[in-house]
Design a protein around this motif. Structure first.
Motif: not given
Length: 361
Positions: A340-361
């Motif tokens: 969403h336009p109100s999300h920051t790049k830092q928030e989205i990076d945190y989401v993406a990195q968390t997803i990456k950790r999930f799949f990397r186990g």
């Protein structure tokens, strides 16, 4: 960077420009059919480069009004996708026509063009084509060509595609007539329900305007039956203010999407089709581990959503016995991430990195 929570939507704070517009309406005391409704019609018409805008109370009304203005009736068939929001199918059934579902292309979640061609009959009068998740349907130009050849009305559903383009051409300008939603979560958002119809067809625009306002040309002069589906002055003021930020908001969505693409490029899940002109109303990935991933994310303060947990063709209310495999697969495996336009790049990076950790186990 660790965040306590990352909400799926961030709809506040409201822009100062919006507050000023609302105050102007409140101070004037005209709440229906005022200056802002007129201004929004002009401004949105210029943005789309379409001649006629008919504001409505919401997008579902807009779709139904279009079908009624076309004279769609019980003997007619209207084609739509088996995977979309409920309204694309429900309005067809409400006007009494037959719904003809098509399966989707799982790579972009849009209607499968080969299936579409196979389902055209002599009774086919129209197609409702949604541009899902912020992307213009990649085959819309070919679909429009087929519709012209077969004399089928192409109705674009742009509820999720404000400002999206394909080959430089805006969503909503490929077909005969278009419906928009301005629900608060949309790329161009009101602070309540609102919608619009857009077209270059003067006859259709006039019919839609009549249907939207009790069949009136002027007050108390009713030429036909109609309904009460008008955009109020407050929502028109909000939309007029927000329209000036649509392109910059969409650019920010693209920047956030790029973070997802960069971080998740080697992760074992299917990412959205990366295409120029996408405005990422939703960022939707697909994985067989969807439910497990969603639970993992919520445990780390990250909200997600599912668009849509059941294919239209799988809903009992539409009484279809036919199964559409790609639509059902999508509903079982998709997950919408915060964007969403109100999300920051830092928030989205945190989401993406968390997803990456999930799949990397």
């Amino acid at each position: 960077m660790q965040f306590e929570t990352v909400p799926f939507l961030k709809l506040s704070p409201v822009r100062q420009e919006v507050r000023v517009a609302i105050d102007a309406v409140l101070n004037k005391g005209v709440f229906m059919n005022g200056d802002y409704v007129h201004k929004f019609k002009i401004d949105f018409s210029k943005y789309l480069q379409l001649n006629h805008i008919v504001p409505t109370a919401n997008c579902t009304d807009a779709l139904e009004i279009i079908l009624r203005s076309l004279g769609i009736q019980e003997t007619d068939e209207v084609i739509t996708t088996s995977f979309s929001w409920f309204s694309d199918a429900s309005v067809i059934q409400i006007v009494g026509a037959s719904i003809v579902f098509c399966d989707i292309d799982i790579t972009h979640f849009g209607l499968n063009i080969s299936d579409f061609e196979n389902r055209i009959t002599s009774k086919t009068k129209a197609i409702i084509l949604p541009h899902l998740f912020g992307m213009v349907h990649p085959d819309v130009q070919k679909i429009a060509s087929i519709c012209r050849e077969k004399k089928i009305i192409l109705i674009e559903d742009c509820a999720q595609a404000h400002g999206a383009t394909l080959n430089g051409k805006l969503a909503g300008t490929f077909g005969d007539i278009t419906a928009f939603s301005f629900y608060p979560t949309k790329n161009l958002a009101a602070l309540g329900d609102a919608g619009a119809i857009a077209t270059n067809n003067e006859f259709l625009a006039t019919k839609c305007q009549l249907w939207a306002n009790h069949g009136q040309v002027t007050r108390n002069e009713h030429l036909q039956l109609g309904r009460n589906s008008r955009m109020d002055e407050l929502q028109a003021a909000v939309l007029t203010a927000n329209l000036g930020f649509l392109d910059s908001d969409n650019e920010h969505r693209r920047e956030l999407a790029k973070i997802y693409f960069d971080v998740l490029q080697d992760v074992e899940c299917s990412l959205p089709l990366k295409i120029e002109g996408h405005v990422y109303h939703q960022f939707v990935l697909r994985t067989k581990r969807r439910d497990e991933l969603q639970k993992f994310l919520i445990g780390r303060g990250i909200e997600t959503d599912i668009h849509y947990p059941k294919a239209l063709s799988d809903m009992k209310i539409f009484e279809k016995n036919e199964k559409f495999l790609s639509a059902s697969l999508a509903s079982d495996t998709i997950l919408s991430l915060p964007i969403h336009p109100s999300h920051t790049k830092q928030e989205i990076d945190y989401v993406a990195q968390t997803i990456k950790r999930f799949f990397r186990g």
